[in-house]
Design a protein around this motif. Sequence first.
Motif, PDB file in Angstrom:
ATOM      1  N   GLN A   1       7.034  -6.890  -3.976  1.00 26.46           N
ATOM      2  CA  GLN A   1       6.560  -6.518  -3.009  1.00 26.46           C
ATOM      3  C   GLN A   1       5.821  -4.981  -3.263  1.00 26.46           C
ATOM      4  O   GLN A   1       4.787  -4.718  -2.708  1.00 26.46           O
TER       5      GLN A   1
ATOM      6  N   ARG B   1       2.375  -6.313  -4.075  1.00 26.51           N
ATOM      7  CA  ARG B   1       1.622  -6.697  -2.700  1.00 26.51           C
ATOM      8  C   ARG B   1       0.986  -5.071  -2.245  1.00 26.51           C
ATOM      9  O   ARG B   1      -0.121  -5.599  -1.531  1.00 26.51           O
ATOM     10  N   TRP B   2       1.831  -4.423  -2.283  1.00 18.36           N
ATOM     11  CA  TRP B   2       1.364  -2.914  -1.698  1.00 18.36           C
ATOM     12  C   TRP B   2      -0.039  -2.598  -2.472  1.00 18.36           C
ATOM     13  O   TRP B   2      -0.947  -2.157  -2.229  1.00 18.36           O
TER      14      TRP B   2
ATOM     15  N   THR C   1      -2.781  -4.275  -1.662  1.00 17.17           N
ATOM     16  CA  THR C   1      -3.455  -3.936  -0.461  1.00 17.17           C
ATOM     17  C   THR C   1      -4.273  -2.696  -0.731  1.00 17.17           C
ATOM     18  O   THR C   1      -5.277  -2.335  -0.044  1.00 17.17           O
TER      19      THR C   1
ATOM     20  N   ARG D   1       1.184   6.113   2.476  1.00 16.94           N
ATOM     21  CA  ARG D   1       2.292   5.873   1.461  1.00 16.94           C
ATOM     22  C   ARG D   1       3.303   7.028   1.774  1.00 16.94           C
ATOM     23  O   ARG D   1       4.596   6.511   1.590  1.00 16.94           O
TER      24      ARG D   1
ATOM     25  N   GLU E   1       6.880  -3.677   3.297  1.00 16.08           N
ATOM     26  CA  GLU E   1       6.290  -4.630   3.995  1.00 16.08           C
ATOM     27  C   GLU E   1       5.719  -4.021   5.412  1.00 16.08           C
ATOM     28  O   GLU E   1       4.514  -4.634   5.777  1.00 16.08           O
TER      29      GLU E   1
ATOM     30  N   ILE F   1       2.488  -2.120   4.574  1.00 12.12           N
ATOM     31  CA  ILE F   1       1.628  -3.051   4.154  1.00 12.12           C
ATOM     32  C   ILE F   1       0.602  -3.375   5.207  1.00 12.12           C
ATOM     33  O   ILE F   1      -0.466  -3.496   5.404  1.00 12.12           O
TER      34      ILE F   1
ATOM     35  N   GLU G   1      -3.119  -2.578   6.213  1.00  8.84           N
ATOM     36  CA  GLU G   1      -3.913  -3.756   6.728  1.00  8.84           C
ATOM     37  C   GLU G   1      -4.863  -3.458   7.973  1.00  8.84           C
ATOM     38  O   GLU G   1      -5.972  -3.862   8.102  1.00  8.84           O
TER      39      GLU G   1
END
Length: 492
Positions: A229, A232-233, A236, A254, A281, A284, A288
């Motif tokens: 995870q 993934r951050w 992004t 953040r 999650e 993110i 996005e």
Amino acid sequence: MGRINYISSYARQENLYSVYETTERKFWRELAKCNQEEFIKSGAGGKCIEARELIIALPESFVDYNSSRLLEVFTNHFKQNYGVECISALHHNKRKTNYHNHLIFSERKLLDEPIEKVAARNMFYNETGKHVRTKKEILDDSGQMRDECRIIPKGEVYERKLFTIKNSRFKSDSFLDEMKKSYTELINIYVRDDKEKLKVFDRKSAYLPMKKIGKNNPKAAQMEADNLQRKRWNQTVDRALLSGVPEQQIIEVRKVQIGRKASLSIQQSGGYPELFINIIEMAIKVLELLIIQLINLTRKFDVKANETQGKLETVLSVKQSDRLKEVEEVPEEEIPAKPKKSARATEYPRLEEIYVKLQQQNRAILQKEQRLGNQEMELHECKGIFKGKKRKELQGEIEQTKKQLELMKQRLTDIVTSCGYQNVRAFLVEHEKSRTEYAWYRQAVSDWKQTYGEGRETQTKSIRARLKKHEEQIKQRKGNPSSVQRRDRGAR
């Protein structure tokens, strides 16, 4: 002492290259004894920490250096900075993929002269080594001294200190951060390939750090999910920076969406790592959304930006022509050398190619995400008992699209890491510096050509030719006065 024997034993290590000590082993035996005595006095639980250890990962290319000399440099670097004794060993793992240095250092310094305390009367100590006031406290029911109890007679030394107290600085997080920076700088001095140069992770940046998973860690599965995870951050964040989202805004996301929510979750529910995954999650998704908003806003202003660029070019061309008129003739010996490219300016074309690839990949990811959104919307609207087959097909397509997205996002990161950059932010900083220097170089060359180059030479010759022709016409007039008189009469 057990740890020192372990890292320095050729019999117990698979690949031990060298051992280096700044003092004799007697020092470590005395230090272990001192620490054990102080530990017993403190009554603290757990195990006695006799010395502290740093494990320093080294680039694999360092295998080519002389191991003894390399170890000496890295060990003395610590001793010179902190003035404490050290012992270190250079190791490789079984597969020879992890070249590293174990550095053990003392938290205490040896005193110039030992401090001795002499008993003013008989002193009594129980089984645990604790000093008691009377002799009765160490006797059993029969009046005999219990086993492991002891008596120190009056006039004898009951305590002898060889070391100072522990330096509390070595326990602080600031010391560890300082060590990371110090040894990273030292490693980078000896790195031959720029791609192997290391950087210390900036905790204040927009990225999240990854957690190292050791051998036989009972929480390995949870940590792997957490790292996925975090990854993934970070991907992004790379996309947000490429899309033009200000870095400070990403850092704020953040702080608010991850930092504050995680602290609040710990206060309310305690430390549950699975909750942290959910927090990331949501963060993110927020990031996005920022990316999409910025891209849509950019598209609206594309036309206006093109018009502004055209006007700017017109203004620049006018100023350029005005500057040509103001140029004065410069003697040949005063013409300066033509500007030269700096190292960064030379790198710009290569960096620009990488930048274009990143932008293309980012746009492709955005298109794929839009396609995923459309598929999920279609699945949501696909209802009814007769559309079961269609729903199954859509679910399969959605899973396939998600897998493709994961690969595309990883490819975005790989583009910069394969070129030796830690992340997209590091690349963008270098790209901007290179672009600025390249633009300055182009402008400097253009100015030089207009002032001292071929264009200037042609202009100078043209001016000289016109001046010479004008001088010849004046001489002809002086040699033919009648023509001057006729012209004068005609003027009257």
